[in-house]
Write a protein that holds these residues in place. Structure first.
Motif, short mmCIF file in Angstrom:
data_model
loop_
_atom_site.label_atom_id
_atom_site.label_comp_id
_atom_site.label_asym_id
_atom_site.label_seq_id
_atom_site.Cartn_x
_atom_site.Cartn_y
_atom_site.Cartn_z
N MET A 90 74.83 -68.78 30.48
CA MET A 90 73.44 -68.43 30.74
C MET A 90 72.53 -69.00 29.65
SD MET A 90 73.44 -67.11 33.64
CE MET A 90 71.65 -67.01 33.66
N ALA A 91 73.02 -68.96 28.39
CA ALA A 91 72.24 -69.56 27.31
C ALA A 91 72.03 -71.05 27.62
CB ALA A 91 72.97 -69.38 25.98
N LEU A 92 73.12 -71.69 28.02
CA LEU A 92 73.05 -73.12 28.34
C LEU A 92 72.06 -73.37 29.47
CD1 LEU A 92 74.41 -75.85 27.62
CD2 LEU A 92 76.04 -75.41 29.46
N SER A 93 72.10 -72.52 30.47
CA SER A 93 71.21 -72.67 31.62
C SER A 93 69.74 -72.58 31.20
CB SER A 93 71.55 -71.60 32.65
OG SER A 93 70.59 -71.59 33.68
N ALA A 103 67.72 -59.66 34.84
CA ALA A 103 67.37 -59.31 33.46
C ALA A 103 68.62 -59.22 32.60
CB ALA A 103 66.62 -57.98 33.44
N GLY A 104 69.71 -58.74 33.20
CA GLY A 104 70.98 -58.63 32.46
C GLY A 104 71.43 -59.99 31.95
N ARG A 105 71.25 -61.03 32.80
CA ARG A 105 71.67 -62.36 32.39
C ARG A 105 70.77 -62.93 31.29
NH1 ARG A 105 74.99 -60.70 35.58
NH2 ARG A 105 75.57 -59.80 33.58
N LEU A 106 69.51 -62.52 31.28
CA LEU A 106 68.62 -62.95 30.19
C LEU A 106 69.10 -62.34 28.87
CD1 LEU A 106 66.05 -64.28 29.06
CD2 LEU A 106 64.76 -62.27 29.80
N PHE A 107 69.49 -61.06 28.91
CA PHE A 107 70.07 -60.43 27.71
C PHE A 107 71.31 -61.19 27.25
CE2 PHE A 107 68.14 -56.47 26.26
CZ PHE A 107 67.20 -56.23 27.25
N ASP A 108 72.15 -61.56 28.22
CA ASP A 108 73.36 -62.31 27.90
C ASP A 108 73.02 -63.61 27.18
OD1 ASP A 108 74.89 -60.39 29.08
OD2 ASP A 108 75.53 -61.60 30.80
N ALA A 109 72.02 -64.32 27.73
CA ALA A 109 71.65 -65.62 27.17
C ALA A 109 71.21 -65.46 25.72
CB ALA A 109 70.53 -66.25 28.00
N VAL A 110 70.37 -64.46 25.46
CA VAL A 110 69.87 -64.28 24.10
C VAL A 110 71.00 -63.84 23.17
CG1 VAL A 110 68.27 -62.93 22.67
CG2 VAL A 110 67.51 -63.85 24.87
N SER A 111 71.90 -63.02 23.68
CA SER A 111 73.04 -62.58 22.89
C SER A 111 73.88 -63.79 22.46
CB SER A 111 73.89 -61.60 23.69
OG SER A 111 74.92 -61.06 22.91
N VAL A 156 59.91 -67.21 26.02
CA VAL A 156 60.62 -66.21 25.21
C VAL A 156 61.84 -66.86 24.56
CG1 VAL A 156 61.82 -63.97 25.23
CG2 VAL A 156 59.89 -64.37 26.79
N VAL A 157 62.61 -67.55 25.40
CA VAL A 157 63.82 -68.19 24.90
C VAL A 157 63.47 -69.28 23.88
CG1 VAL A 157 65.86 -69.54 25.56
CG2 VAL A 157 65.09 -67.66 27.01
#
Ligand code: ZN
Ligand code: ZN
Ligand code: FE
Length: 760
Positions: free
Chosen positions: A554-557, A602-610, A659-660
């Motif tokens: 998700m971060a990569l995406s 939203a869960g995947r956005l949290f994953d990406a930032v994590s 944000v990212v």
């Protein structure tokens, strides 16, 4: 002399209400009778006016601990000259509204007897009374009477039968009543199913094994636990390895509130819930020097803690010298918890070193409940033992309808008139075992509530086993309910609200319209419908489920959406962590749309930032990355990151790429990850505020419900509630059912009812 007819409604059956009425009436010298009728308890009392008045006062002020009175109506009638007070038989053929009680933890009276060497039940592991003991887990059918429970295999001895039939005894009609003489017994076998040759006492033998660091499978109230000493890192590690559970936190049981206070920070409300007759696992903040092995909940700020709730648990702690025991559901990863002796011996072979069994059958498996306290009120994570099947009251009667739930953390919800009966935790519907448990649960609820659903409600996801079940039902109408609409209405319904409300539903995954994956949705919703007003920007989710297991995808995406192939130069630290061969494959999946879905989750956005913060690139359980990001965040506001809102079309799209981007540049500038996490959390609260202010301006609606698994994040929940209340929104969150998919079935049922009325 006067005579009154009093009708009491609420949870007043099977909780010792009639004996209580009897004792109260007799102590005041009142005459008359009491019986259970179809909607509660009916009483007639005759005596002096002041005594009748104090009788009614006692009913309301000191009902039995498990009773809940919802209404008490009285009517003056003419005296008939009764000469005694009687407990009359219930009306047999009246339609019953008997509420089956949840299983209730050992009460104080029984504990005292169990610890009294002079008592005939001294040390008896199955002691119980009208106020405590197994209920839901032993019921095979209604009416709730001993022959319809798994106690039917035990014939009461003379003394027990005497208690059972004596209205003045505290075991009057206590269906599981038993003693050393006539009741269930413990039995010990080793890992190979052989009894221990040396020690004839099953309890002592088990305690000895646990003290040596062995893993014991212990049969409890709603299923088997795997127990191991929680202070031994070595033993806990072994349990994790054998149970195939890498890092997901394990719950511990401690002997007393005093020990609990050494482990976790407890507010008065948390202590109250922890020690309530429901005895749930309470998630509370772990103390710095908690006497518990790190392996119990590694990298986790919280510890799930519970107190002994069966007599057997008490005896384990009084016979052994344990600070804390890990007590985790006995199953392999996500299969349902074991309940039968033979089943346990087979399924737990190679996991448990020994078994503490007993011969009281568990008819209906029920896991431990897990709750959190938020702002002084209960915030359920898993609503199961001690809570199910107590109903959630609704404001009006519905047709008999059942919500079948979703896929993960599933529950089902059968609505009978104005009460919603949520099942215990069924689990993750990912295997045949859970599917068959789900089917059994539907059937069992319909049976014990004497209510066959006329309508079935299911999630729109075509691949869910619950959906398949719904579509198999040919003779009953079925209604598909959108996932986030169900979340929203679940929160409305438990608060007795109709809406319309502005519903912020943030979660990991939910099937949207047009086959898209939603999860960052702001809806305008009421019980019958919704409009998708705004959502987080959709980004590719490469690999579907793999993207859930590997947050770095998700971060990569997000990075790819931001920078294209320049990402490798822009975010060199991230690029270094992930070999180019792997990232290239994922990027080409995105380019070609192979096994890649667009998601607004939203869960995947949290994953990406994590993952960007290098907290977690891969998870071993759902939500782990987001959870660890949450633990990093502080409480202050410390500013927020920029975001865009595209209001040109409908729905409004909340662009989270800025944000990212801000996270990336702060990281590059060497900012403290704790600060970044705090700002990130604040950003989401600000996003919600901005969207809702616009929506309120347009719609005039200031009622807000917050639902979805992402709101298990209490840092985000607290910020969101605070920021919205400051803007004078009327904000509701869950208190009775889980905010995660465990609460979905309630919303589904209510929506399907409305749809069936309007024909769609
Ligand atoms: Zn008791
Ligand atoms: Zn007995
Ligand atoms: Fe959900």
């Amino acid at each position: 002399l006067i005579r009154e007819r009093i009708h009491v409604r609420g949870i007043v059956q099977g909780v010792g209400f009639r004996p209580f009425i009897y004792r109260t009436a007799v102590s005041l010298g009142l005459k008359g009778w009491v019986f259970n009728d179809s909607s509660g308890v009916e009483v007639e009392v005759e005596g002096e006016e002041k005594d009748v008045e104090s009788f009614k006062k006692t009913l309301e002020s000191h009902p039995p601990p498990l009773a809940t009175i919802s209404s008490l109506e009285s009517l003056r009638i003419s005296t008939v000259g009764s000469t005694d007070f009687l407990i009359r038989d219930s009306h047999k053929n009246a339609p019953t509204a008997t509420l089956i009680s949840p299983d209730i933890a050992l009460c104080g009276d029984c504990l005292r007897e169990m610890e009294d060497p002079a008592d005939r039940r001294y040390g008896y592991p199955f002691i119980n009374c009208t106020n405590c003991g197994p209920r839901y887990t032993i019921i095979e059918d209604i009416p709730y009477d001993r022959p319809k429970t798994s106690m039917k295999h035990f014939t009461m001895c003379r003394l027990c039968a005497g208690e059972y039939h004596d209205p003045e005894d505290r075991r009057f009609h206590a269906q599981p009543n038993a003693c050393w003489e006539c009741g269930p017994r413990l039995n010990f076998v080793d890992g190979d199913g052989r009894p221990s040759p040396e020690n004839p006492d099953p309890l002592e033998e088990t305690v000895g094994r646990l003290e040596k660091g062995e893993i014991a499978a212990i049969k409890g109230l709603g299923g088997f636990h795997l127990a191991v000493e929680a202070t031994s890192g070595e033993a806990v590690k072994r349990l994790r390895l054998r149970k195939n559970r890498e890092e997901k936190p394990l719950a511990v049981m401690v002997a007393s509130l005093e020990t609990a206070r050494l482990m976790v920070h407890l507010s008065p409300e948390e202590e109250l819930e922890l020690d309530s007759p429901r005895k749930p696992i309470v998630l509370a903040r772990k103390k710095e020097n908690a006497p518990v092995a790190r392996e119990v909940s590694p990298d986790n700020d919280y510890l799930g803690i519970m107190l002994p709730y069966t007599p057997l648990h008490r005896l384990l702690f009084s016979s052994g010298d344990f600070t804390a025991l890990v007590m985790t559901s006995a199953n392999l990863s996500e299969e349902p918890i074991c309940i039968g002796n033979d089943e346990a011996l087979t399924r737990l072979e190679g996991i448990a070193d020994c078994f503490l069994l007993h011969d009281r059958l568990i008819h209906f498996r029920t896991d431990d409940s897990v709750i959190r306290i938020f702002r002084g009120r209960s915030y359920p994570i898993r609503r199961s033992r001690g809570y199910a099947p107590a109903p959630v009251p609704l404001t009006r009667s519905l047709r008999p309808v059942i919500g079948l739930g979703g896929e993960l953390k599933n529950t089902v919800c059968l609505v009978k008139r104005d009460q919603a009966f949520l099942s215990q935790h069924v689990g993750d519907m990912e295997n045949e075992e859970t599917d068959s448990f789900f089917r059994k649960t539907v059937h069992h609820l319909e049976k014990i509530l004497e209510c066959r659903a006329e309508i079935l409600a299911y999630d729109l996801h075509p691949g869910y086993l619950t959906t398949r079940y719904a579509l198999e039902q040919e003779e009953r109408p079925t209604w598909g309910v959108q996932h986030h609409h169900a979340h929203a209405v679940s929160c409305l319904a438990e608060h007795g609200l109709d809406g319309p409300a502005l519903a912020v539903t943030f979660d990991g995954t939910g099937f949207g319209e047009e086959g898209r994956i939603w999860g960052g949705e702001i809806l305008l919703a009421d019980r019958s419908g919704y409009r998708r007003e705004a959502h987080l920007l959709e980004v590719p989710m490469p690999g579907g489920d793999s993207a859930v297991r590997e947050p770095f995808r998700m971060a990569l995406s997000y990075l790819y959406s931001l920078y294209g192939l320049e990402l490798f130069d822009r975010v060199p630290e991230f690029a270094r962590r992930h070999p180019r061969e792997k990232t290239d494959i994922i990027l080409s999946m995105i380019d070609k749309g192979i096994n890649t879905f667009m998601t607004s989750s939203a869960g995947r956005l949290f994953d990406a930032v994590s993952s960007l913060l290098n907290i977690r690139d891969r998870v071993s359980f759902e939500g782990q990355a987001a959870m660890e990001l949450e633990y990093l965040a502080g409480d202050g506001e410390l500013g927020h990151y920029p975001f865009d809102m595209d209001s040109s079309g409908e729905p409004v799209v909340i662009n989270t790429l800025p944000v990212v981007e801000a996270v990336v540049s702060e990281l590059a500038a060497g900012a403290d990850p704790q600060l970044i996490s705090t700002r990130f959390h604040q950003t989401l609260a600000v996003i919600i505020r901005e969207v809702l202010i616009n929506l309120k301006r347009r719609s005039g609606i200031g009622l807000v419900v917050l639902s979805g698994g992402v709101f298990q994040n209490s840092n985000l929940l607290e910020r969101t509630v605070r920021i919205l209340q400051k803007e004078k929104f009327e904000v509701y969150w869950h208190e009775k059912v889980p905010t995660n998919d465990g609460g979905l079935s309630l919303g589904q049922a209510v929506v399907a009812h409305e749809k069936s009325l309007s024909g769609g």
